[in-house]
Motif scaffolding. Structure first.
Motif, PDB file in Angstrom:
ATOM      1  N   UNK A  95      -9.557 -39.905 -31.213  1.00  0.00           N
ATOM      2  CA  UNK A  95      -8.259 -39.958 -30.296  1.00  0.00           C
ATOM      3  C   UNK A  95      -7.834 -38.423 -29.853  1.00  0.00           C
ATOM      4  N   UNK A  96      -8.189 -38.055 -28.446  1.00  0.00           N
ATOM      5  CA  UNK A  96      -7.954 -36.816 -27.894  1.00  0.00           C
ATOM      6  C   UNK A  96      -6.260 -36.550 -28.065  1.00  0.00           C
ATOM      7  N   UNK A  97      -5.497 -37.430 -28.093  1.00  0.00           N
ATOM      8  CA  UNK A  97      -4.086 -37.193 -27.690  1.00  0.00           C
ATOM      9  C   UNK A  97      -3.596 -36.985 -29.324  1.00  0.00           C
ATOM     10  N   UNK A  98      -4.226 -37.014 -30.317  1.00  0.00           N
ATOM     11  CA  UNK A  98      -3.644 -36.702 -31.717  1.00  0.00           C
ATOM     12  C   UNK A  98      -4.217 -35.509 -32.165  1.00  0.00           C
ATOM     13  N   UNK A  99      -3.557 -35.112 -33.272  1.00  0.00           N
ATOM     14  CA  UNK A  99      -4.179 -34.110 -34.038  1.00  0.00           C
ATOM     15  C   UNK A  99      -5.257 -34.605 -34.993  1.00  0.00           C
ATOM     16  N   UNK A 100      -6.086 -33.723 -35.813  1.00  0.00           N
ATOM     17  CA  UNK A 100      -6.835 -34.181 -36.778  1.00  0.00           C
ATOM     18  C   UNK A 100      -6.207 -34.917 -37.688  1.00  0.00           C
ATOM     19  N   UNK A 101      -4.903 -34.361 -38.196  1.00  0.00           N
ATOM     20  CA  UNK A 101      -4.163 -35.028 -39.250  1.00  0.00           C
ATOM     21  C   UNK A 101      -3.779 -36.474 -38.933  1.00  0.00           C
ATOM     22  N   UNK A 102      -3.544 -36.528 -37.805  1.00  0.00           N
ATOM     23  CA  UNK A 102      -3.142 -38.019 -37.151  1.00  0.00           C
ATOM     24  C   UNK A 102      -4.198 -39.230 -37.096  1.00  0.00           C
ATOM     25  N   UNK A 135     -10.877 -28.895 -44.257  1.00  0.00           N
ATOM     26  CA  UNK A 135      -9.593 -28.402 -44.764  1.00  0.00           C
ATOM     27  C   UNK A 135      -9.065 -27.387 -43.827  1.00  0.00           C
ATOM     28  N   UNK A 136      -7.717 -27.258 -43.410  1.00  0.00           N
ATOM     29  CA  UNK A 136      -6.950 -26.523 -42.556  1.00  0.00           C
ATOM     30  C   UNK A 136      -6.982 -26.738 -41.332  1.00  0.00           C
ATOM     31  N   UNK A 137      -7.869 -27.733 -40.760  1.00  0.00           N
ATOM     32  CA  UNK A 137      -7.617 -28.006 -39.411  1.00  0.00           C
ATOM     33  C   UNK A 137      -6.620 -29.283 -39.223  1.00  0.00           C
ATOM     34  N   UNK A 138      -5.790 -29.402 -40.136  1.00  0.00           N
ATOM     35  CA  UNK A 138      -5.007 -30.905 -40.033  1.00  0.00           C
ATOM     36  C   UNK A 138      -4.097 -30.511 -38.713  1.00  0.00           C
ATOM     37  N   UNK A 139      -3.482 -29.343 -38.138  1.00  0.00           N
ATOM     38  CA  UNK A 139      -2.485 -29.255 -36.974  1.00  0.00           C
ATOM     39  C   UNK A 139      -3.560 -29.221 -35.638  1.00  0.00           C
ATOM     40  N   UNK A 140      -4.886 -28.948 -35.767  1.00  0.00           N
ATOM     41  CA  UNK A 140      -5.566 -28.773 -34.563  1.00  0.00           C
ATOM     42  C   UNK A 140      -5.593 -30.034 -33.690  1.00  0.00           C
ATOM     43  N   UNK A 141      -5.263 -29.944 -32.443  1.00  0.00           N
ATOM     44  CA  UNK A 141      -5.528 -31.181 -31.655  1.00  0.00           C
ATOM     45  C   UNK A 141      -7.220 -31.404 -31.549  1.00  0.00           C
ATOM     46  N   UNK A 142      -7.070 -32.861 -31.601  1.00  0.00           N
ATOM     47  CA  UNK A 142      -8.645 -33.352 -31.895  1.00  0.00           C
ATOM     48  C   UNK A 142      -9.506 -33.042 -30.493  1.00  0.00           C
ATOM     49  N   UNK A 143      -8.595 -32.840 -29.343  1.00  0.00           N
ATOM     50  CA  UNK A 143      -9.482 -32.641 -28.191  1.00  0.00           C
ATOM     51  C   UNK A 143     -10.066 -31.266 -28.130  1.00  0.00           C
ATOM     52  N   UNK A 144      -9.685 -30.397 -29.060  1.00  0.00           N
ATOM     53  CA  UNK A 144     -10.382 -28.851 -28.951  1.00  0.00           C
ATOM     54  C   UNK A 144     -11.328 -28.762 -29.830  1.00  0.00           C
ATOM     55  N   UNK A 145     -11.745 -29.731 -30.728  1.00  0.00           N
ATOM     56  CA  UNK A 145     -12.835 -29.588 -31.811  1.00  0.00           C
ATOM     57  C   UNK A 145     -14.199 -29.715 -31.037  1.00  0.00           C
ATOM     58  N   UNK A 146     -15.204 -29.135 -31.435  1.00  0.00           N
ATOM     59  CA  UNK A 146     -16.604 -29.173 -31.217  1.00  0.00           C
ATOM     60  C   UNK A 146     -17.130 -30.629 -31.828  1.00  0.00           C
ATOM     61  N   UNK A 147     -18.510 -30.893 -31.003  1.00  0.00           N
ATOM     62  CA  UNK A 147     -18.747 -32.198 -31.168  1.00  0.00           C
ATOM     63  C   UNK A 147     -19.158 -32.532 -32.878  1.00  0.00           C
ATOM     64  N   UNK A 148     -19.568 -31.568 -33.683  1.00  0.00           N
ATOM     65  CA  UNK A 148     -19.867 -31.679 -34.795  1.00  0.00           C
ATOM     66  C   UNK A 148     -18.310 -31.774 -35.782  1.00  0.00           C
ATOM     67  N   UNK A 152     -16.957 -35.086 -38.104  1.00  0.00           N
ATOM     68  CA  UNK A 152     -16.412 -35.050 -39.296  1.00  0.00           C
ATOM     69  C   UNK A 152     -14.982 -35.676 -39.577  1.00  0.00           C
ATOM     70  N   UNK A 153     -14.272 -35.495 -38.499  1.00  0.00           N
ATOM     71  CA  UNK A 153     -12.763 -36.150 -38.371  1.00  0.00           C
ATOM     72  C   UNK A 153     -13.337 -37.630 -38.453  1.00  0.00           C
ATOM     73  N   UNK A 154     -14.201 -38.268 -37.683  1.00  0.00           N
ATOM     74  CA  UNK A 154     -14.394 -39.559 -37.719  1.00  0.00           C
ATOM     75  C   UNK A 154     -15.110 -40.190 -38.905  1.00  0.00           C
ATOM     76  N   UNK A 155     -15.595 -39.378 -39.503  1.00  0.00           N
ATOM     77  CA  UNK A 155     -16.077 -39.621 -40.876  1.00  0.00           C
ATOM     78  C   UNK A 155     -15.099 -39.754 -41.830  1.00  0.00           C
ATOM     79  N   UNK A 156     -14.140 -38.759 -41.730  1.00  0.00           N
ATOM     80  CA  UNK A 156     -12.957 -38.723 -42.617  1.00  0.00           C
ATOM     81  C   UNK A 156     -12.190 -40.001 -42.462  1.00  0.00           C
TER      82      UNK A 156
END
Lengths: 360, 523
Positions: A95-102, A135-148, A152-156
């Motif tokens: 979900x692009x409107x949430x952080x990795x943690x969310x 680890x350490x990506x918790x606060x990143x916005x999901x929209x800014x992540x690369x495909x890979x 990984x977020x989807x897997x977690x």
């Protein structure tokens, strides 16, 4: 763990309906990694989505463990959110409107059942992100992540609830080649160490064989064959399965008796199916890497004189096209010394041939 | 091809047309600014700041501002509350008769809002409103229970007619939404409601806000409904106040300068909001990913909510379309006012329809015909080069052009985007054969769609027609306005019914054509 009986799913299209899954049976054992392999449109994703509850089949039943989640006869259809399965999507669906943690915490904080206290959520998310090396990506916005990273977020997110069954719908097909191999190896490692039962869908035979404990080759809504990757690769039950799992040289011939077949290449010694009596027609297949090439003329059985017609350097191997009499053979080898026009001997070990009776 | 900021010779005509389009758009806007500093008779005026001083100091202006804000906020809220669930249900659920919903909303859009205003006036005016009279008789009331000639009445009627624009902005957003976002939520164990609140809604939020701003800017400038329902009790909003300023009152000159000063203020506010709108649209595109795999969003089953949803939709269409049109039809056949009864039906006459013709002949109809032929041609001709320059060229300043083209929200975005697509594809395949064989057939539906769409919009354009038309250039909608203001409600109703009938026919033809053009082998 998962048992599917006589499942049928059809789609209405203009002018009729398509049967995407036809009267299909399948069982996946607890803790095993099961791969559905097939060309696009064969119904493998539809089957997966039926298990998830995202599609409604017309016939049959689906059980997760002892629990009946779908049955046409008993009119049972459990909603996807109540099936306690997790899924990784081809498009990641992070979900692009949430952080990795969310994103990762969502199944713990928003699910109908089993809401967790926030301290526990934080610890579990941290643990899951360690697993997928984010680890350490918790606060990143999901929209800014690369495909890979998104995958990984989807897997977690899929693993955090410790699902009874993990469904993966071509999760690697949107990644580039190098990343795809890395992720493939990580998925294998991760699912094995967690022991989660996994149903994985792909059209890539190498990915399928690399990941699967057990795999099924699917075509036109049906399963052609189920088996362990190596067994299926070495000993496919029919020609289509052999072709799905890799390139194959095919010869056609007439059984001559004594464990030999007369082909356009000459007399070939090979294991014959029981029903193939002398005079009947047979197809002979062999994979390019099982054919041997030598420069010297060779007198042994199953060796044939040929000429190199084509050469393609692949890095870890070379692919040659060799003219043998009327036919042409693909040979994959680490030997690099042959060039176009070289005269060679082609040696085909008798036990490597797969042979099918040709029915008229 | 134009690259690196140079204009090649082949591009020259495109640039010329685009620039003249820009001038045509800018001219009236600049003129407004200029006039706002003038007082006196046009052509003989003197420069002054008096107009702006009056804007600043006049308490009447502030009252109108408050009215306008309440009116615009209220009708925008109403339109959005109705349009968002409607657009979502049509795009994503098994709501019955979804295709009809789209068509009926098109009808609501094409029938000028002041026809609905008239319908509501005839139903709920305190003196002659049929519903009011019926309620008075039924319950023995002292006075009319509802007065449509009020700010809330205006807001209600306008809110109903603003549902279609909001719907048409939102429905592609919901259609394009990747359904795996919500499926991922389901498979995380979230209920349908929670998925809607935590996933669907936030993802759609930028688009919803954008639609709200668009509709708000629109409603800020709307004239028709406030004119029909506001004039009787002298309740003004900006647009009707401007009309009031430039139409000669007894013993006064038209106050163009003052109107222009107010107009400039509104314009600046609108442009600011429009800029923000454009920014939001860009942002919402980032969220609503349209996936390459082309898996269309799955149709959700409404289940037990299906009949409730359908009832709500039906009530909307009854209020927005059926009741106002029914009352207009009823009025159009009456010789003079009667409450509905057998006696009323037996007195039905075609006299009003004949009157519409005898009063002004065929002139309004002919003018309307000319208008709806020429306007689409002009719009497509001007909009295409502009879109092309913005999207495909690297001309410096092309973004300025884009923003200018956006200034009059009168140029519907749907047209612009359709021609954008057209141009984008065309310019890639300059080889004529490719163009003729592949591109043109692909785009024919889009282009024709845009064409007919503009035709319908110019057919229903009332505000400009009322402001600009004279006896000779009068078009059909303006004629209805004139009849209504001369207190000839029966003639006006007859003309309105004819207008709605023509609109229906045009809509049906348009739909038919677009369907034929979209199917392979059609045409």
């Amino acid at each position: 763990m998962l048992s599917i009986k006589r499942l049928t799913k059809q789609f209405e299209v203009p002018g009729g309906s398509i049967r995407a899954v036809r009267d299909l049976d399948l069982t996946v054992e607890e803790g095993s990694f099961f791969v559905l392999l097939g060309p696009s449109g064969c119904g493998k994703s539809t089957l997966l989505r039926c298990v998830a509850g995202l599609e409604q089949p017309e016939e049959g039943e689906i059980r997760l463990g002892e629990r009946l989640v779908y049955s046409a006869r008993d009119n049972v259809s459990v909603d996807p959110e109540d099936r306690e399965v997790a899924m990784v999507f081809q498009t990641y669906a992070v979900w692009p409107h949430m952080t990795v943690f969310e994103n990762v915490a969502f199944p713990l904080t928003e699910a109908k059942k089993k809401r967790f206290p926030s301290a526990q959520v934080a610890a579990k998310v941290k643990e899951a992100l360690v697993l997928v090396r984010l680890s350490g990506f918790e606060r990143h916005s999901a929209a800014t992540l690369s495909g890979g990273q998104q995958q990984r977020v989807a897997l977690a997110r899929a693993l955090i609830r410790e699902p009874k069954l993990l469904l993966m719908d071509e999760p690697l097909s949107n990644l580039d080649a190098k990343l795809r191999e890395e992720m493939r190896d990580e998925i294998k490692e991760l699912t094995r160490s967690l022991g989660v039962t996994t149903l994985h869908v792909t059209h890539d035979q190498i990915e399928a064989m690399a990941l699967a404990d057990l795999m099924a080759v699917m075509y036109d809504g049906k399963i052609l064959e189920i088996g362990q990757p190596e067994a299926l690769y070495r000993n496919p039950g029919n020609r289509s399965v052999a072709e799905f799992l890799g390139r194959t040289n095919w010869l056609s011939g007439v059984v001559a008796g004594n464990g030999t077949v007369t082909t356009e290449m000459g007399l070939v010694k090979c294991p014959l199916p029981n029903r193939a009596g002398p005079g009947s027609r047979a197809s002979l297949g062999i994979r390019p890497e099982w054919v041997e090439l030598t420069a010297e003329p060779c007198q042994s059985a199953n060796s044939f004189a040929g000429t190199i017609e084509g050469r393609m350097f692949l890095g870890d191997a070379v692919l040659y096209w060799v003219r043998v009499g009327e036919s042409r053979m693909m040979v994959k080898t680490t030997l690099t010394e042959f060039s176009i026009g070289s005269r060679v001997s082609v040696v085909v070990p008798a036990e490597r041939w797969v042979v099918f009776s040709e029915t008229a | 091809m134009a690259s690196q900021g140079k204009v090649s010779r082949a591009l020259f005509p495109v640039v010329v047309v685009a620039l003249s389009g820009v001038v045509l758009i800018l001219l009236p806007l600049l003129a407004t600014g200029w006039i706002s500093f003038m007082v006196g008779v046009p052509g003989y005026g003197t420069y002054t700041l008096a107009n702006y001083l009056q804007v600043l100091l006049d308490p009447f202006g502030y009252r109108v501002l408050l009215n306008t804000l309440l009116f615009a906020l209220g009708s925008t809220a109403m339109a959005l509350v109705l349009a968002a669930p409607l657009a979502w249900s049509v795009a994503r659920t098994d709501l019955p008769y979804r295709a009809a919903v789209g068509f009926l909303l098109g009808m609501v859009l094409v029938i000028p809002g002041f026809l609905q205003g008239m319908g509501w006036a005839l139903m709920l005016s305190p003196n002659i409103g049929i519903l009011n009279r019926a309620l008075i008789e039924l319950f023995g009331l002292e006075e009319a229970p509802v007065n449509i000639y009020s700010l809330s009445g205006m807001t209600f009627a306008q809110g109903l007619s603003l549902v279609p624009p909001a719907f048409f902005i939102l429905s592609p957003v919901f259609l394009g939404m990747d359904s795996s976002f919500e499926e991922a939520a389901f498979l995380s164990g979230a209920s349908k409601l929670r998925t809607f609140l935590r996933v669907n809604l936030p993802l759609a939020a930028p688009a919803l806000v954008a639609a709200a701003i668009y509709v708000f800017v629109l409603s800020f400038a709307l004239f028709e409904v406030p004119a029909v329902l506001g004039f009787p009790d002298r309740i003004f909003v900006f647009s009707t106040m401007l009309y009031f300023f430039v139409h000669i009152q007894q013993g006064t000159l038209p106050e163009y300068g003052l109107a222009a000063a107010y107009g400039s203020v509104v314009m600046i506010v609108s442009v600011l909001m429009a800029t923000y709108y454009a920014k939001l649209v860009k942002q919402s595109r980032r969220f609503v990913t349209i996936t390459g795999k082309g898996r269309r969003g799955k149709t959700l089953s409404l289940g037990k909510w299906r009949s409730l949803a359908f009832s709500v939709v039906s009530v909307y269409f009854i209020l927005a379309l059926v009741l106002p049109m029914l009352v207009l039809v009823y009025y159009s056949f009456l010789p003079f006012f009667k409450l509905p009864s057998l006696d009323a039906v037996s007195s039905f006459t075609f006299k009003n329809y004949v009157n519409v013709y005898t009063r002004q002949g065929a002139r309004p109809l002919i003018n309307t015909g000319i208008l709806i032929t020429l306007v689409p041609m002009a719009v497509v001709l001007v909009a295409m080069p502009i879109s092309w320059l913005v999207v495909r060229s690297r001309l410096r300043g092309r973004f300025v052009i884009d923003n200018i083209a956006f200034l009059p929200l009168a140029v519907p975005r749907i047209v612009l985007s359709v021609s954008l697509l057209y141009i984008a594809l065309i310019s890639r395949n300059l080889i004529p054969r490719v163009l003729r064989r592949i591109t043109a057939p692909l785009l024919k539906p889009a282009l024709f769609g845009a064409w007919f769409w503009i035709m319908l919009l110019s057919f229903r354009e009332v505000t400009m027609a009322v402001m600009l038309s004279s006896a000779d250039s009068i078009v059909f909608p303006a004629q209805i306005w004139v009849l209504w203001n001369r207190a000839l409600p029966h003639d006006a109703a007859a003309a309105a019914v004819m207008l709605a009938g023509i609109a229906l026919i045009l809509m049906l033809v348009t739909r038919r054509l677009i369907q034929r053009l979209s199917t392979p082998g059609g045409f």
